[in-house]
Design a protein around this motif. Structure first.
Motif, PDB file in Angstrom:
ATOM      1  N   GLY A  71       9.854  -0.070  -9.824  1.00 27.37           N
ATOM      2  CA  GLY A  71      10.334   0.500  -8.580  1.00 27.37           C
ATOM      3  C   GLY A  71       9.290   0.504  -7.479  1.00 27.37           C
ATOM      4  O   GLY A  71       8.119   0.203  -7.694  1.00 27.37           O
ATOM      5  N   SER A  72       9.742   0.844  -6.266  1.00 27.38           N
ATOM      6  CA  SER A  72       8.822   1.044  -5.148  1.00 27.38           C
ATOM      7  C   SER A  72       8.091   2.370  -5.360  1.00 27.38           C
ATOM      8  O   SER A  72       8.551   3.238  -6.089  1.00 27.38           O
ATOM      9  N   PHE A  73       6.942   2.513  -4.721  1.00 24.04           N
ATOM     10  CA  PHE A  73       6.241   3.787  -4.819  1.00 24.04           C
ATOM     11  C   PHE A  73       5.326   3.969  -3.620  1.00 24.04           C
ATOM     12  O   PHE A  73       5.030   3.024  -2.883  1.00 24.04           O
ATOM     13  N   ALA A  93     -20.400   2.558  -0.078  1.00 20.28           N
ATOM     14  CA  ALA A  93     -21.470   3.350   0.519  1.00 20.28           C
ATOM     15  C   ALA A  93     -21.315   4.830   0.208  1.00 20.28           C
ATOM     16  O   ALA A  93     -22.110   5.640   0.673  1.00 20.28           O
ATOM     17  N   GLY A  94     -20.267   5.188  -0.562  1.00 21.70           N
ATOM     18  CA  GLY A  94     -20.070   6.579  -0.907  1.00 21.70           C
ATOM     19  C   GLY A  94     -19.238   7.357   0.090  1.00 21.70           C
ATOM     20  O   GLY A  94     -19.110   8.570  -0.031  1.00 21.70           O
ATOM     21  N   HIS A  95     -18.667   6.679   1.089  1.00 23.67           N
ATOM     22  CA  HIS A  95     -17.814   7.352   2.072  1.00 23.67           C
ATOM     23  C   HIS A  95     -16.430   7.590   1.477  1.00 23.67           C
ATOM     24  O   HIS A  95     -15.829   6.687   0.890  1.00 23.67           O
ATOM     25  N   GLU A  96     -15.926   8.787   1.659  1.00 28.98           N
ATOM     26  CA  GLU A  96     -14.603   9.122   1.136  1.00 28.98           C
ATOM     27  C   GLU A  96     -13.522   8.720   2.139  1.00 28.98           C
ATOM     28  O   GLU A  96     -13.624   8.994   3.328  1.00 28.98           O
ATOM     29  N   HIS A  97     -12.483   8.055   1.651  1.00 35.02           N
ATOM     30  CA  HIS A  97     -11.349   7.654   2.475  1.00 35.02           C
ATOM     31  C   HIS A  97     -10.083   8.345   1.977  1.00 35.02           C
ATOM     32  O   HIS A  97      -9.851   8.429   0.776  1.00 35.02           O
ATOM     33  N   SER A  98      -9.273   8.824   2.903  1.00 32.94           N
ATOM     34  CA  SER A  98      -7.937   9.320   2.574  1.00 32.94           C
ATOM     35  C   SER A  98      -6.947   8.245   3.000  1.00 32.94           C
ATOM     36  O   SER A  98      -6.959   7.799   4.153  1.00 32.94           O
ATOM     37  N   VAL A  99      -6.105   7.818   2.058  1.00 29.01           N
ATOM     38  CA  VAL A  99      -5.206   6.707   2.350  1.00 29.01           C
ATOM     39  C   VAL A  99      -3.784   7.025   1.900  1.00 29.01           C
ATOM     40  O   VAL A  99      -3.551   7.837   1.008  1.00 29.01           O
ATOM     41  N   ILE A 100      -2.857   6.356   2.558  1.00 32.43           N
ATOM     42  CA  ILE A 100      -1.470   6.304   2.114  1.00 32.43           C
ATOM     43  C   ILE A 100      -1.249   4.890   1.601  1.00 32.43           C
ATOM     44  O   ILE A 100      -1.561   3.914   2.292  1.00 32.43           O
ATOM     45  N   VAL A 101      -0.758   4.763   0.378  1.00 31.46           N
ATOM     46  CA  VAL A 101      -0.461   3.453  -0.200  1.00 31.46           C
ATOM     47  C   VAL A 101       1.057   3.324  -0.313  1.00 31.46           C
ATOM     48  O   VAL A 101       1.716   4.172  -0.909  1.00 31.46           O
ATOM     49  N   VAL A 102       1.591   2.283   0.299  1.00 34.26           N
ATOM     50  CA  VAL A 102       3.028   2.017   0.288  1.00 34.26           C
ATOM     51  C   VAL A 102       3.245   0.695  -0.434  1.00 34.26           C
ATOM     52  O   VAL A 102       2.662  -0.322  -0.062  1.00 34.26           O
ATOM     53  N   ALA A 103       4.052   0.695  -1.481  1.00 34.31           N
ATOM     54  CA  ALA A 103       4.223  -0.513  -2.297  1.00 34.31           C
ATOM     55  C   ALA A 103       5.696  -0.775  -2.590  1.00 34.31           C
ATOM     56  O   ALA A 103       6.483   0.158  -2.751  1.00 34.31           O
ATOM     57  N   ASP A 104       6.031  -2.043  -2.660  1.00 34.34           N
ATOM     58  CA  ASP A 104       7.401  -2.464  -2.955  1.00 34.34           C
ATOM     59  C   ASP A 104       7.366  -3.470  -4.101  1.00 34.34           C
ATOM     60  O   ASP A 104       6.297  -3.910  -4.535  1.00 34.34           O
ATOM     61  N   ARG A 105       8.531  -3.863  -4.584  1.00 34.25           N
ATOM     62  CA  ARG A 105       8.620  -4.813  -5.689  1.00 34.25           C
ATOM     63  C   ARG A 105       8.145  -6.207  -5.258  1.00 34.25           C
ATOM     64  O   ARG A 105       8.416  -6.632  -4.146  1.00 34.25           O
ATOM     65  N   THR A 120      10.077   7.327  -1.628  1.00 35.04           N
ATOM     66  CA  THR A 120      10.196   6.038  -2.305  1.00 35.04           C
ATOM     67  C   THR A 120      11.213   5.162  -1.598  1.00 35.04           C
ATOM     68  O   THR A 120      10.998   3.965  -1.393  1.00 35.04           O
ATOM     69  N   GLU A 121      12.355   5.758  -1.204  1.00 30.03           N
ATOM     70  CA  GLU A 121      13.376   5.008  -0.480  1.00 30.03           C
ATOM     71  C   GLU A 121      12.828   4.512   0.853  1.00 30.03           C
ATOM     72  O   GLU A 121      13.093   3.387   1.271  1.00 30.03           O
ATOM     73  N   PHE A 122      12.055   5.349   1.521  1.00 28.75           N
ATOM     74  CA  PHE A 122      11.516   4.980   2.830  1.00 28.75           C
ATOM     75  C   PHE A 122      10.486   3.873   2.699  1.00 28.75           C
ATOM     76  O   PHE A 122      10.375   3.002   3.581  1.00 28.75           O
ATOM     77  N   ASP A 123       9.706   3.878   1.601  1.00 25.88           N
ATOM     78  CA  ASP A 123       8.747   2.794   1.354  1.00 25.88           C
ATOM     79  C   ASP A 123       9.453   1.443   1.394  1.00 25.88           C
ATOM     80  O   ASP A 123       9.000   0.501   2.044  1.00 25.88           O
ATOM     81  N   HIS A 124      10.558   1.358   0.655  1.00 17.67           N
ATOM     82  CA  HIS A 124      11.305   0.097   0.597  1.00 17.67           C
ATOM     83  C   HIS A 124      11.871  -0.253   1.968  1.00 17.67           C
ATOM     84  O   HIS A 124      11.855  -1.418   2.380  1.00 17.67           O
TER      85      HIS A 124
END
Length: 250
Positions: free
Chosen positions: A105-107, A117-129, A229-233
């Motif tokens: 599924g999508s997620f 370099a040790g820097h912290e990142h905040s991310v949104i990961v959007v994935a589809d099939r 999940t629906e919006f990711d797709h």
């Protein structure tokens, strides 16, 4: 029983935010010795593909840079991907990968990782099939959206604050931006950048893309745990359903 993805505990990139060295990764980069950081800027969106059978990863140049690497300088692997994750988010990311592999599924995910370099990142990961020529699911593909700056500035709007702006907005692009802010917790600028990027990637006019996105919001149904999940797709495929009467960018 399905085999769970594993990280190599002996080969981390960072431990508690402190960059480590390893034979696979080499010496960590820093803002003073790395041309990636010397410019002071890097892309806030990077793409990836992941094939399930052989656990093969493909990163865009921007995703390499987001992690602190020169494009092509390392081979992305599942172990490498997981070794960058914040310890508090590692199990959740592993669960998402396991779920994507065995459910197809999508997620989406909101988590933190450390660059070299040790820097912290905040991310949104959007994935589809990811489909092969026979439409069989062979992997997943998607995008990292870096929202570190917004998190640091504590500028995310709450649902109650953002919803009236979506309702009151007259311009379709503003409505689409509002929807992105609600679903992903983005700033106004980041939402526009995401729409603009999808417009360029799919060679579709921004207004046409936004119009189709807003039109299809009703198809998502009520707010449930599966809404994101629906919006990711939806956001990754909306360009495919833009009607022919919309002028396509050339």
């Amino acid at each position: 029983m399905p085999t769970r993805f594993h990280r190599r505990d002996h080969d981390p990139v960072c431990v508690a935010g402190v960059p480590q060295t390893s034979p696979e990764l080499g010496a960590p980069r820093t803002p003073t010795n790395d041309p990636v950081y010397a410019t002071g800027t890097f892309s806030r969106v990077g793409s990836f593909k992941f094939w399930f059978d052989d656990q093969r990863w493909e990163w865009s140049d921007d995703l390499y840079r987001m992690h602190g690497y020169e494009p092509g300088s390392v081979v992305p692997t599942t172990e490498l991907v997981l070794s960058h994750k914040h310890p508090d988010d590692l199990d959740d990311v592993q669960d998402l990968l396991d779920g994507a592999r065995y459910s197809g599924g999508s997620f989406s995910s909101r988590h933190r990782f450390y660059d070299t370099a040790g820097h912290e990142h905040s991310v949104i990961v959007v994935a589809d099939r990811l489909l092969d020529g026979s439409n069989a699911i062979v992997g997943t593909s998607g995008y990292y959206i870096d929202v570190t700056e917004a998190m640091e500035e504590n500028s995310r709007d709450t649902l109650d604050e953002a919803l009236p702006k979506v309702v009151e907005a007259r311009a379709v692009i503003e409505q689409a931006k509002g929807a992105l802010r609600l679903v992903y917790g983005m700033t106004d600028e980041q939402a526009f950048q995401l729409l603009q990027w999808r417009s360029q990637e799919t060679n579709t006019k921004l207004r046409a893309l936004a119009t189709q996105l807003v039109t299809e919001l009703d198809t998502l149904g009520s707010v449930t745990a599966a809404l994101r999940t629906e919006f990711d797709h939806l956001i990754l495929t909306v360009h495919e359903r833009v009607s022919e009467n919309h002028e396509i960018q050339r």
